[in-house]
Design a protein around this motif. Structure first.
Motif, PDB file in Angstrom:
ATOM      1  N   THR A  19       0.821  -1.213   0.000  1.00 39.45           N
ATOM      2  CA  THR A  19       0.000   0.000   0.000  1.00 39.45           C
ATOM      3  C   THR A  19       0.852   1.259   0.000  1.00 39.45           C
ATOM      4  O   THR A  19       0.603   2.204  -0.757  1.00 39.45           O
ATOM      5  N   THR A  20       1.861   1.259   0.850  1.00 35.86           N
ATOM      6  CA  THR A  20       2.736   2.432   0.914  1.00 35.86           C
ATOM      7  C   THR A  20       3.495   2.624  -0.392  1.00 35.86           C
ATOM      8  O   THR A  20       3.567   3.728  -0.935  1.00 35.86           O
ATOM      9  N   GLU A  22       2.738   1.646  -3.308  1.00 36.95           N
ATOM     10  CA  GLU A  22       1.825   2.067  -4.375  1.00 36.95           C
ATOM     11  C   GLU A  22       1.735   3.590  -4.431  1.00 36.95           C
ATOM     12  O   GLU A  22       1.829   4.200  -5.493  1.00 36.95           O
ATOM     13  N   GLN A  23       1.571   4.195  -3.284  1.00 32.95           N
ATOM     14  CA  GLN A  23       1.471   5.659  -3.229  1.00 32.95           C
ATOM     15  C   GLN A  23       2.737   6.332  -3.729  1.00 32.95           C
ATOM     16  O   GLN A  23       2.689   7.298  -4.492  1.00 32.95           O
ATOM     17  N   ARG A  27       3.288   8.652  -6.985  1.00 33.43           N
ATOM     18  CA  ARG A  27       3.673  10.057  -6.823  1.00 33.43           C
ATOM     19  C   ARG A  27       4.943  10.380  -7.604  1.00 33.43           C
ATOM     20  O   ARG A  27       5.026  11.403  -8.267  1.00 33.43           O
ATOM     21  N   ASN A 103      -9.354   4.766  -6.039  1.00 32.58           N
ATOM     22  CA  ASN A 103      -7.998   4.216  -6.199  1.00 32.58           C
ATOM     23  C   ASN A 103      -7.142   5.051  -7.148  1.00 32.58           C
ATOM     24  O   ASN A 103      -6.537   4.533  -8.084  1.00 32.58           O
ATOM     25  N   LYS A 104      -7.084   6.333  -6.868  1.00 33.41           N
ATOM     26  CA  LYS A 104      -6.304   7.247  -7.699  1.00 33.41           C
ATOM     27  C   LYS A 104      -4.905   6.723  -7.976  1.00 33.41           C
ATOM     28  O   LYS A 104      -4.445   6.693  -9.119  1.00 33.41           O
ATOM     29  N   HIS A 105      -4.230   6.323  -6.909  1.00 22.97           N
ATOM     30  CA  HIS A 105      -2.825   5.926  -7.048  1.00 22.97           C
ATOM     31  C   HIS A 105      -2.653   4.763  -8.018  1.00 22.97           C
ATOM     32  O   HIS A 105      -1.732   4.749  -8.837  1.00 22.97           O
TER      33      HIS A 105
END
Lengths: 204, 204
Positions: A19-20, A22-23, A27, A103-105
């Motif tokens: 999860t981390t 992915e962000q 970015r 789920n933008k990322h």
DNA sequence: CTTTGAAATGACTGGTGGGTCATTATTTTG
DNA sequence: CAAAATAATGACCCACCAGTCATTTCAAAG
């Protein structure tokens, strides 16, 4: 049943990392993200990441593959619950935008890192993801076909692909736009477009 | 008029580099392509590349920007030469596929390296290309609008975006496919889709 | 043929970041 | 509580490559 407790913690940690990461990938992009950065942001040290993933590519593809699966299942179940071709098309477009906003990322990754997928050095992972994406579109087309008459001149796989592509473009705009974009307007326009074409009709 | 001869050679060399680099970037992706490789394939040495381009990113963006301009002009002129909305849509789709088959490498770049553009460290170059792409779609939408009735409920920019997106997906399929794909079939299907929607109509 | 300056070269450097592994911390077991 | 097993650490290594620049090649002019 003894391994369950340890295995569960492991699963949990793995998921946190996914999860981390992915962000961060979303970015900064794949290449400008370092394992060091991911580790810091996760609150672990670099070496620990390698206890959960073989290497950077494995981490990256794991994100895509596992989330894509979820995405695909969501869309298909929406399609199955809708009646008629019009209903299915509307549902498909609706569900994609719904998933996007939640789920933008993930979408940033899928759109931006197409090249990373295409030119991956790990052919096994690449194959797996490409196959998954092809299957995804194929299953969509099969689901759409259920709502189509036998003798339809429309190629359901082209229809499915076109819808996905059209939606993608506007999702990309939305993701990159600095000013606000009216997603619901776009949604209804696209839906009407695929159902009615450009001919003047009563609108939904 | 004295500088002309020297300047012309310079332009010529620059163009050769751009063309060769385009192929390599398309084949290998931005990050796995080294300046050394580009130099070798061009028949020059690495240092020489830096006489023509400020750095690797400059080389990369120059390819995209200059070819995108050409692409955009081609599409617009085709649109202007077509009558009515249906004609313009057909022309737009036709022209994109035409350009694709003549410029495989360029499309591979555009599709695969979206992420490179989004996460470029040179914000000047990034801005320039993003603006150019936005302008491109805007101009397409304006050209389509010419063929639309004043009171049409269709948002021309969404129409333009959707067509571009739909075409993109199938182009990507074609570029990645191992087995052969019937481009003309796809072309006519998409065209009919946008003109008629899914409703049963006489086909073109 | 010589001079002059532009064009081309490619060995070299410096920063980077993926991946490793000996060491340390923690948890489990006996 | 001690011993064994497991998890976590982060300093380190080294391959890689963008970009530089002192040197060489080339071409044009006189």
């Amino acid at each position: 049943m003894a391994p369950t407790i340890k295995a569960r913690r492991r699963k949990q940690h793995r998921l946190e990392i996914l999860t981390t990461a992915e962000q961060i990938f979303a970015r900064q992009g794949y290449h400008t993200t370092t394992m060091e950065t991911v580790a810091e942001e996760c609150g672990w040290s670099k070496g620990t990441l390698y206890l959960y993933f073989k290497n950077k590519e494995d981490l990256f593809f794991s994100i895509l593959i596992e989330k894509m699966e979820h995405f695909s299942e969501t869309l298909l179940s929406e399609l199955k619950n809708s009646e008629g071709l019009e209903g299915k098309i509307a549902a498909l477009i609706e569900a994609q935008f719904q998933f996007l906003t939640e789920n933008k990322h993930f979408f940033q990754l899928v759109i931006a890192e197409q090249g990373k997928v295409m030119h991956s050095s790990d052919s096994g992972l690449r194959e797996k993801l490409v196959t998954q994406q092809q299957t995804h579109v194929y299953e969509l087309s099969q689901a759409l076909k259920e709502g189509m008459p036998e003798d339809s001149k429309i190629d359901s796989s082209i229809l499915a692909g076109s819808i996905v592509g059209a939606v993608n473009v506007h999702q990309l705009n939305w993701l990159m736009a600095t000013d606000s974009v009216d997603l619901s307007h776009i949604k209804s326009q696209i839906t009407s477009l695929f159902i009615n074409g450009i001919l003047p009709h009563e609108n939904n």
